[in-house]
Design a protein around this motif. Sequence first.
Motif, PDB file in Angstrom:
ATOM      1  N   VAL A   1       1.759   8.698   0.774  1.00  0.00           N
ATOM      2  CA  VAL A   1       0.392   9.168   1.086  1.00  0.00           C
ATOM      3  C   VAL A   1       0.699   8.556   2.521  1.00  0.00           C
ATOM      4  N   PHE A   2       0.251  10.029   3.586  1.00  0.00           N
ATOM      5  CA  PHE A   2       0.227  10.106   4.990  1.00  0.00           C
ATOM      6  C   PHE A   2      -1.517  10.776   5.317  1.00  0.00           C
ATOM      7  N   TYR A   3      -1.889  10.344   6.559  1.00  0.00           N
ATOM      8  CA  TYR A   3      -2.749  10.810   7.073  1.00  0.00           C
ATOM      9  C   TYR A   3      -2.464  11.653   8.476  1.00  0.00           C
ATOM     10  N   VAL A   4      -2.027  12.739   7.922  1.00  0.00           N
ATOM     11  CA  VAL A   4      -2.440  13.458   9.047  1.00  0.00           C
ATOM     12  C   VAL A   4      -3.120  14.084  10.563  1.00  0.00           C
ATOM     13  N   GLN A   5      -3.175  13.786  11.813  1.00  0.00           N
ATOM     14  CA  GLN A   5      -3.690  14.767  12.583  1.00  0.00           C
ATOM     15  C   GLN A   5      -3.377  15.907  13.480  1.00  0.00           C
TER      16      GLN A   5
ATOM     17  N   CYS B   1       0.695  -0.911   0.313  1.00  0.00           N
ATOM     18  CA  CYS B   1      -0.032   0.418   0.178  1.00  0.00           C
ATOM     19  C   CYS B   1       1.222   1.109   0.451  1.00  0.00           C
ATOM     20  N   ASP B   2       0.435   2.565  -0.855  1.00  0.00           N
ATOM     21  CA  ASP B   2       1.306   4.068  -0.534  1.00  0.00           C
ATOM     22  C   ASP B   2       0.899   4.031   0.756  1.00  0.00           C
ATOM     23  N   THR B   3       0.042   3.911   1.510  1.00  0.00           N
ATOM     24  CA  THR B   3       0.230   4.683   2.727  1.00  0.00           C
ATOM     25  C   THR B   3       1.559   4.172   3.882  1.00  0.00           C
ATOM     26  N   GLY B   4       1.632   5.653   4.633  1.00  0.00           N
ATOM     27  CA  GLY B   4       2.602   5.500   4.911  1.00  0.00           C
ATOM     28  C   GLY B   4       4.258   5.695   3.876  1.00  0.00           C
ATOM     29  N   TYR B   5       3.831   5.218   2.492  1.00  0.00           N
ATOM     30  CA  TYR B   5       5.289   6.093   1.815  1.00  0.00           C
ATOM     31  C   TYR B   5       4.684   7.034   1.070  1.00  0.00           C
TER      32      TYR B   5
ATOM     33  N   VAL C   1       1.405  12.272  12.550  1.00  0.00           N
ATOM     34  CA  VAL C   1       1.303  11.063  11.194  1.00  0.00           C
ATOM     35  C   VAL C   1       0.606   9.573  11.332  1.00  0.00           C
ATOM     36  N   LYS C   2      -0.187   9.243  11.089  1.00  0.00           N
ATOM     37  CA  LYS C   2      -0.656   7.356  10.855  1.00  0.00           C
ATOM     38  C   LYS C   2      -0.578   7.104   9.423  1.00  0.00           C
ATOM     39  N   ARG C   3      -0.322   5.529   8.952  1.00  0.00           N
ATOM     40  CA  ARG C   3      -0.566   5.211   7.694  1.00  0.00           C
ATOM     41  C   ARG C   3      -2.058   5.288   6.688  1.00  0.00           C
ATOM     42  N   CYS C   4      -2.161   4.972   8.222  1.00  0.00           N
ATOM     43  CA  CYS C   4      -3.302   4.714   7.259  1.00  0.00           C
ATOM     44  C   CYS C   4      -4.521   5.304   7.831  1.00  0.00           C
TER      45      CYS C   4
END
Length: 283
Positions: A214-218, A208-212, A223-226
């Motif tokens: 693509v990032f989920y920022v709060q 998965c591209d998340t964490g590579y 930052v979380k991967r997904c």
Amino acid sequence: MKAALYYRGSLSSCNYDCPYCPFSKNKDSAATLAKDREGLEAFVDWVREQAGMGHVLSIFFNPYGEGLTHRWYRNAITELSHMAHVEKVAIQTNLSARLDWTDALNPAKAAFWVTYHPGQTGESQFAAQCRELYRRGIPFSVGSVGVKSAFQAISSLRRALPDDVYMWVNAFKDKPDYYSEADVDYLRAIDPLFDRNLTDYESTGRDCDTGYNVFYVQGPGIVKRCYKDRQVIGSLYRDGLEGLSKRRPCRMKCCDCYIGYIHMPELQLASLYGDRMLERIYR
């Protein structure tokens, strides 16, 4: 580095009262709203500071609630749309806010992911807002949750929208075997990609591209991967994109939401959405 950042702050309230949404029951305090504003402004400051660092950024705001009723979201989107190193800025919205502020947007970089909530707004009012976006040349998609009670409203809205506006339907998955074959055919006629959303994708250990990239920022820069994976992988403000970027196989049993599964390379969904995948515009 070319990266997509999803940002979610402290906002947890909405001007709608949808029965299936937990955040419609909340009313944020002045302190929470101030915290949300401060977090968003800090995020925009960080993005601004990345100019000249070699990054090309796409940004998507998906708050727990309606962001565009608050001035700081409108200001943030406007400023970000004019930054040279920002390729795209989009937001998930119920489109209830006024639209005159979009005069200041760069329409070549801004986009809206618009969600229709039958029972919370009238079709004529909502469709008029959509046509106003269309008139202004701002790219957008429109969609709704495919609960059976909304079938007629969803179909009616589809007829009210310009033919070249893509309308998606999110599959209702709270009840197993919710749809009959006739139901699926009905929704597929509205959204030709409905089957893609109806599917729950096996994802444990998958690439998965998340964490590579693509990032989920709060809000505070966590930052979380997904968005579904609670594991914190670092801090945007401390680690930066290079420090955060790492190939991380999925830790979840399945991926069942659009903002998650679009980042699974094996699905090759860019072939359907092109450079409009973030804002969910099917070409």
